[in-house]
Design a protein around this motif. Structure first.
Motif, mmCIF file in Angstrom:
data_model
loop_
_atom_site.group_PDB
_atom_site.id
_atom_site.type_symbol
_atom_site.label_atom_id
_atom_site.label_comp_id
_atom_site.label_asym_id
_atom_site.label_seq_id
_atom_site.Cartn_x
_atom_site.Cartn_y
_atom_site.Cartn_z
ATOM 1 N N THR A 19 0.813 -1.212 0.000
ATOM 2 C CA THR A 19 0.000 0.000 0.000
ATOM 3 C C THR A 19 0.845 1.260 0.000
ATOM 4 O O THR A 19 0.361 2.325 -0.341
ATOM 5 N N GLU A 78 6.119 8.062 -6.009
ATOM 6 C CA GLU A 78 5.269 8.826 -6.925
ATOM 7 C C GLU A 78 4.807 10.148 -6.313
ATOM 8 O O GLU A 78 4.364 11.044 -7.041
ATOM 9 N N TYR A 79 4.929 10.267 -4.980
ATOM 10 C CA TYR A 79 4.558 11.511 -4.305
ATOM 11 C C TYR A 79 5.775 12.230 -3.748
ATOM 12 O O TYR A 79 5.669 13.029 -2.813
ATOM 13 N N ASP A 84 -5.874 7.034 1.642
ATOM 14 C CA ASP A 84 -5.701 6.460 0.300
ATOM 15 C C ASP A 84 -6.521 7.203 -0.745
ATOM 16 O O ASP A 84 -7.153 6.599 -1.617
ATOM 17 N N ASP A 85 -6.490 8.528 -0.647
ATOM 18 C CA ASP A 85 -7.163 9.382 -1.614
ATOM 19 C C ASP A 85 -6.101 9.992 -2.527
ATOM 20 O O ASP A 85 -5.247 10.758 -2.062
ATOM 21 N N ALA A 86 -6.138 9.650 -3.794
ATOM 22 C CA ALA A 86 -5.067 10.036 -4.715
ATOM 23 C C ALA A 86 -4.906 11.548 -4.811
ATOM 24 O O ALA A 86 -3.782 12.065 -4.817
ATOM 25 N N ASP A 87 -6.010 12.284 -4.891
ATOM 26 C CA ASP A 87 -5.916 13.744 -5.020
ATOM 27 C C ASP A 87 -5.276 14.369 -3.779
ATOM 28 O O ASP A 87 -4.424 15.256 -3.882
ATOM 29 N N SER A 118 -3.292 12.852 -1.615
ATOM 30 C CA SER A 118 -1.886 12.436 -1.567
ATOM 31 C C SER A 118 -1.037 13.290 -2.495
ATOM 32 O O SER A 118 0.058 13.738 -2.125
ATOM 33 N N GLN A 119 -1.543 13.526 -3.713
ATOM 34 C CA GLN A 119 -0.794 14.325 -4.683
ATOM 35 C C GLN A 119 -0.653 15.772 -4.216
ATOM 36 O O GLN A 119 0.383 16.418 -4.439
#
Length: 373
Positions: A6, A69-70, A111-114, A116-117
């Motif tokens: 994860t 990736e972040y 675990d929210d992509a937006d 996290s980014q």
């Protein structure tokens, strides 16, 4: 739990982890001595900004558990635990536990992509500091903030590193649910008040919200429970570091202090007491590392091991520092001597996210519920 899958965490060898710990030790020797700690305790905010900046830019401690990736290092919280053990040994007033553990874990668990980014790259670089708002005045069993259409009202107490934070991650009660929100500390309706603490090396704050606008983050309903498991496991590593430092300082003192023409460390009764301290530290280290490993690998026993680590390491840290005060004699309770700071850190850390007796009561209730179900 936060497994390698994860977090895209990569396996790190024991040798690499020890090299990381050694780098932290060397940096603290140069930049984080007792004088620096005491200076930070008097600052506003109460943190060592220079040490924090160096830890983030030269070693990358804030980036360790964050996926590549972040903007992170793509490691795991096991590496963060190694860092915390060294920082706990020096009582370093930097927001690693508040921002790099509590806040980072909250975002990863959501675990929210937006989200996290938007947030993680800034936390990974150390450019921004985040704090988690959770407890009400009675502790972490109740939420101190309410949410209504994204507007936050109420007060979150005991916010770790809250006075240094740029971003707040807020647990709020919304009807029967607990929701997660993000808000800048500079937003309208937000005020942060530093709190007086027994442990001057761990800054806590109260954050008041008066219909403050926020961004709601999609998150699972069990996020607070999962976050507490991670936090207790990682906190235990810091407690082990503090206990080890208290033991080392006591051994050093008893080798140098003389009474009746002999060093007091040569007396058999004191040797036995120091041996008991050593056993407590090593046992605490074993339990802590088991809990951290369980959290990182997603072991089903992670919850139970985290509770065990919180209870045992809290009690061991308090016991070891209590003995250290006794074996230092009268000088141990003076403000000028650092051993009293370890004693205060031990008692303050034991209360974070719920006292040991509360953790035991919760675990017993869960076992009874399972047995009856």
């Amino acid at each position: 739990m936060l497994t390698a899958d994860t977090t895209t965490g990569q396996a790190v060898s024991a040798e690499e982890r020890e090299a990381l710990a050694e780098a932290i030790r060397e940096l603290i020797k140069r930049r984080g001595d007792s004088a620096s700690v005491r200076s930070a305790m008097r600052g506003t905010p109460r943190m060592d900004r220079d040490l924090w900046r160096t830890l983030c830019t030269e070693i990358g401690v804030a980036a360790l558990p964050i996926p590549e990736e972040y903007g992170g290092a793509g490691a795991t919280f096991a590496e963060t635990a190694a860092v915390l053990e060294e920082l706990g040994s020096a009582l370093s007033p930097v927001p690693v536990f508040g921002s790099a553990v509590l806040a980072t874990a909250t975002i990863l668990l959501a675990d929210d992509a937006d989200t996290s980014q938007r947030l993680l790259p800034h936390l990974a670089s150390g450019e921004r500091i985040a704090a988690v708002c959770w407890a009400d005045a009675t502790g972490w069993e109740r939420i101190g903030v309410r949410a209504d259409a994204g507007l936050l009202t109420g007060t979150a107490h005991y916010v770790v590193d809250g006075e240094a934070a740029d971003t707040l991650l807020v647990f709020a009660s919304s009807g029967e649910q607990v929701t997660l929100h993000a808000v800048d500390t500079t937003a309208d309706g937000v005020s942060v008040t530093p709190l007086p603490t027994m442990d001057p090396t761990r800054p806590l704050g109260a954050v008041h919200f008066d219909e403050a606008p926020s961004a709601t983050i999609a998150a699972p309903g069990d996020l607070p429970h999962r976050l507490r498991t991670i936090a207790w496991a990682l906190l235990s590593a810091e407690q082990v570091g503090g206990a080890q430092a208290a033991l080392d300082r006591t051994v050093e003192y008893t080798k140098a202090r003389k009474q009746f023409g002999r060093t007091i460390g040569s007396f058999q009764a004191l040797k036995h007491r120091i041996a008991d301290m050593y056993v407590q530290v090593e046992t605490a280290r074993s339990i802590s590392r088991a809990a951290v490993d369980a959290v990182v690998t997603g072991d089903p026993a992670a919850d139970e091991l985290a509770v065990a680590a919180h209870v045992y390491c809290s009690e061991a840290f308090k016991s070891v520092t209590g003995e250290a005060i006794q074996l230092h004699g009268g000088i141990g309770i003076t403000w000028e001597h650092d051993i009293q700071l370890y004693f205060k850190r031990a008692h303050g850390s034991a209360q974070l996210l719920g006292a040991p007796h509360q953790a035991v009561a919760r675990a017993v209730a869960a076992l009874r519920s399972t047995a009856n179900g």
